[in-house]
Design an enzyme around this catalytic site. Sequence first.
Site, PDB file in Angstrom:
ATOM      1  N   GLY A 183      22.173  12.605  23.460  1.00 36.36           N
ATOM      2  CA  GLY A 183      22.088  12.130  24.876  1.00 36.36           C
ATOM      3  C   GLY A 183      22.912  10.911  25.117  1.00 36.36           C
ATOM      4  O   GLY A 183      22.995   9.957  24.524  1.00 36.36           O
ATOM      5  N   GLU A 431      11.726  14.422  17.995  1.00 36.90           N
ATOM      6  CA  GLU A 431      11.156  13.237  17.168  1.00 36.90           C
ATOM      7  C   GLU A 431      10.174  14.091  16.335  1.00 36.90           C
ATOM      8  O   GLU A 431       9.028  13.626  16.212  1.00 36.90           O
ATOM      9  CB  GLU A 431      10.458  12.565  18.390  1.00 36.90           C
ATOM     10  CG  GLU A 431      11.437  11.738  19.368  1.00 36.90           C
ATOM     11  CD  GLU A 431      12.501  11.073  18.603  1.00 36.90           C
ATOM     12  OE1 GLU A 431      12.415  10.704  17.596  1.00 36.90           O
ATOM     13  OE2 GLU A 431      13.342  11.199  19.495  1.00 36.90           O
TER      14      GLU A 431
END
Lengths: 678, 678
Positions: A183, A431
């Site tokens: 990102g 994550e």
Amino acid sequence: MTNPHLQQMVQDLENARRKASFPVADMTRFLRGGAEAVENLEKVRAVIEKEPLFNKLNMIFMSRQEQLAHAVRVAERLIEIAEEHGWSEEEFAIMADLNDMLNPLSLHYGAFMAVIKAQGTDQQIEKWYMAAKRHAIVGCYAQTELAHGSNVAGLNTTATLDTKTDEFVIHSPDLTAAKWWIGGLGTTATHAVVQAQLIISGKSYGPHLFIVPVRSPVDHKVIDGVQVGDIGPKAYGGFSTMDNGYAIFDHVRIPRENMLMRFSKVTKDGQYIAPVHAKLSYGSMVKLRVGIVIDAGWTLAKAAAIATRYSTVRRQFTDPADPSSELERQVITYSSVQHRLFPLLSTAYALIISSHDLNAQFNDFQKQLAQEDTHLLPEIHATSCALKSWSTRRSTDGIEECRKAMGGHGFSAFSGLSQLFADFVPSNTYEGDNYVLAQQVARFLLKQLQNVTQGKRITSVTAEYLELLKLGSPDTPVAIPSEKDLLDPDLQLKLFGTRAARLVAGLARKLQAGRAWVDLNMDCWEINLAHAEYIILRQTISAAKNLQRSSEYTAIAKPVQKIANLFCLSLLRQSSLASFLVTSTILPKDVHLVDNQFVVALAEVSDEAVGLTDAFGFSDYQLATVLGQKDGRAYEAFWTAVQSNPINSQDGREQFGILAKRILHRRDNKDYIRMAKL
Amino acid sequence: MTNPHLQQMVQDLENARRKASFPVADMTRFLRGGAEAVENLEKVRAVIEKEPLFNKLNMIFMSRQEQLAHAVRVAERLIEIAEEHGWSEEEFAIMADLNDMLNPLSLHYGAFMAVIKAQGTDQQIEKWYMAAKRHAIVGCYAQTELAHGSNVAGLNTTATLDTKTDEFVIHSPDLTAAKWWIGGLGTTATHAVVQAQLIISGKSYGPHLFIVPVRSPVDHKVIDGVQVGDIGPKAYGGFSTMDNGYAIFDHVRIPRENMLMRFSKVTKDGQYIAPVHAKLSYGSMVKLRVGIVIDAGWTLAKAAAIATRYSTVRRQFTDPADPSSELERQVITYSSVQHRLFPLLSTAYALIISSHDLNAQFNDFQKQLAQEDTHLLPEIHATSCALKSWSTRRSTDGIEECRKAMGGHGFSAFSGLSQLFADFVPSNTYEGDNYVLAQQVARFLLKQLQNVTQGKRITSVTAEYLELLKLGSPDTPVAIPSEKDLLDPDLQLKLFGTRAARLVAGLARKLQAGRAWVDLNMDCWEINLAHAEYIILRQTISAAKNLQRSSEYTAIAKPVQKIANLFCLSLLRQSSLASFLVTSTILPKDVHLVDNQFVVALAEVSDEAVGLTDAFGFSDYQLATVLGQKDGRAYEAFWTAVQSNPINSQDGREQFGILAKRILHRRDNKDYIRMAKL
């Protein structure tokens, strides 16, 4: 156009609102973490809701490229506003949270700066963090590779020390090692913190972090030796405002001091100095997961608010209780809608409430970690993994269920629910993939179980329930003396604890019997769900008790108790019933007791529902929906929104007219001219 | 770039392919309905796969407006191709099916022409159907209104007879009566078949169908008195190539003979002639639902094919069985992946197989209906409702589960799965919301139950299982003599039949006890699921038996039997376990038997998995995925696809460079110039 039907919708929502038995403002204060937090929120909200740039409904007609460019402008405007008002980092965070839209700088703050602060030396922080704070550089965090997501140890990018030049050479040995999904990297970042295998004199020391330039902050040209770009649109239109990117490094040289060296160090002469404590860097992973759990609660809250309000103003079919009425029946009164929406509303509450607790635990852990004390790590790690897996799954499934419960209009982008789902559903994977995390939760619990079987003390509060295994035989159900006892918090926790404990014991037995760990993933998953549900229920119950005792919040203790009951009973009756039965925690013959109390719990929440959605404290601006507005004017808002569709503009109509006529006029024109004359 | 890792991926898929124990071509022939069907498919495929216009991967970078315009061109090209090859309506349908993309003409064929043919008089068919077939007009079917979806009886658009002019006046009394969601209406249609309340001399006769012009077929200008437009983007980017539209009618006059009068009629002097048989028009609703069930199977099949192939070539983490290997472990070998993917693969097979049967039943029903005989209606109605609800839910949940099981890359639009989900998920709502249909299924079964309790014959084959209620007490579990017996088809059907029967009996008891029907929606839903699962399992088992006896297909009888077992056991162990336990069909203490056999069933399918996905007969072109290609070159294809991202073009880079520099250069330039010098 206006008519009695539209007036009725406004009235319906007002009526529902009046039914709430509790002071809504008190609940908002409790959910948001106190009066000061609410004040800050309102202060920031008043400023940003004046910004037309931030109105998300305007983005629905944009292409992805337009949305992404728009997002950079939003990032810029956020910086300007903070400067105009002299806002602190905390106030900036509130603003970003209210804006609630990923942009190419989101991970500049959330990952790039955060990781430098956490893992940089003081000098590195002074140099890089401060430059990043002034936006002289913008950065990203580059870990995932095309062929490596979950397995960090398997990353293939290399950082090879060249002692001659005192540099690291960053290199992607092949396409599979391309950094991917990063990102901020696609169009914007000037620098990346790159996870790469540290290699010194041919020996590999595992993944470490390096600051690598990718674009010049002067002219934004790509740095020599780097290939970089945007990886394209994401599923469901999610993350459209984020420039997830790729990078391939061809022997890119960086100074040795660009390795983040707070923990591990490499000296000029090529000595590797291992970190004092291998786990000191774990804090940031836990922190990210805590943040995800908080988001899971608030995102589901938005969906539940929109769906509950719209179902209150939407009417469909004659009311069998009042067949002569001109008005059809409010959709919210259908049992199928209540069975689907209200448990999700209670889940949002339970998640928000338990994320308060999780956050507090995390802060304690952080304080200890600062003293190089990691003894709280195993538990906070397991709790954050369990809650992350559970909450992301339930929240995203729940948003989509809310959308379906809204009928056909739920499928419009203007419902606002699809964007919530699209942007949050990848949290199931990032994550730590939920099924991978579940294995870590199970391992933690197996270790705790060992303590129990060896007669040692259980070191974990959240795993206390394993002590329940000492009571009775593994097949004895938990006694439910009467239906009403299902509302007793102690019995509730005993049910959830027993179920979880028996699942853990079952896994231990299978392992003892020689079953391979890799074949037992699904057992781990069931344990994760059970463990998370126990923790969340416990924290919600305890919050209700605390509220009762508090002077400030007494008036909302009762609705929170109702929420806890509904949360508990909906799990018992819906998603988790099978596992309570299989573990013999509840007998099949007793399920009708659960059934009955579930219906009671739904009815208890029914009158509070709109009040509970108001109490989240969302503004219409934040919800970005036409269907779930506070005033109930769903259809008028939908009509207005559709009028700005560029496809309906003069240009759009002409374009599509030409295209249609190519089909209509393919043959000689007698036919269509005849059909035009009606 | 190429490397051993990429070569290994190709090898992995080839190896997996070789493991299949059955002739893949035989299976394809069976699934597709015979050699001729496969030939036709291949013939059409060879033509359309040469068309770059139809390549869906090219659409990923388009805006919605571009996609919609593109779709009109696709519609035009489909017409041209059919003409170039002189193809029949059937061949056109195969082509549209292979193209598998909604376009603004999809409902011209599927709804507008279909409803005129079904409900128009012979003269109306001659006039309107033939014009529509020549594309001199293009049409849509306008039923849903802004405030009315499920409840057709509640529609508010009126068609008032004016005997003076021999016309109907079509009118939308207010905004809530605006036609909404109408596919084809947004930008394209010249005519709409409008559902409106027929009013003659102030008396309402309920909803009827009227052909109403909305745009001129000559110049495509909007007809006076009509407001029409596109309702905007849909959730998840679904239906982006369809111009779902709205229309508001302000006293639009149409000739009396524009009412579709095959069944109901209105004479010039205002007499209303009711249809001979109110149910004669039900055929088209059943037909739409049958089509949805077929789509549910094939759509899930695509997702399962992509996910299975990608999981075969994707490797992650060291293999505990071979820790020294350079290669990581194939993701498809993880138990969590197998537990999630293989049941979905079996579900796709079971759905496709039972949709053959459903289609055959529908054809029998159609033949009878042509003789004005409706006695088959109740059962085919219930079956199609039950299967529509079950299959749309399971298929869409399944696609998303496949996507999650693919890890991070599943979240790329290039995975191909998000478009499958986005375009199919509204099927949960349209042609009857699933929870509304479930009530009709339950009503049908309650009626059948009445026959049983009154000692009458059960008139329905699908509800035969209700006879099982006569055996033993309602709490007696179905005996499972040994684990292996769970593979006995008779025992399997007894388990599923008993569960369903007990749920129906439970609902009847609640009603007898005075519970209101509206409070029992969720009971209906559970019954719907159980009924559908019984039917699908029964048909899959029976297909396996038939294959064994057939000379043509003996070689695939065994894999279909494996599929049936896995389908059965995965329902028993996963989604439906709770309801088997609650109804005491299975005892909690016997679940470990199910567990064990489920693991066996998964293992049985494991070696066949890639063969089973090949057997669907999808081409890469059809799957429109970079991750699930037939050759296993997932990462190379992903890389190639990303290179054509316009954001990565020279223009795109400049645009985003300018935007980024506005942020980087907000302050004086010392900072960023310093940071550029590494």
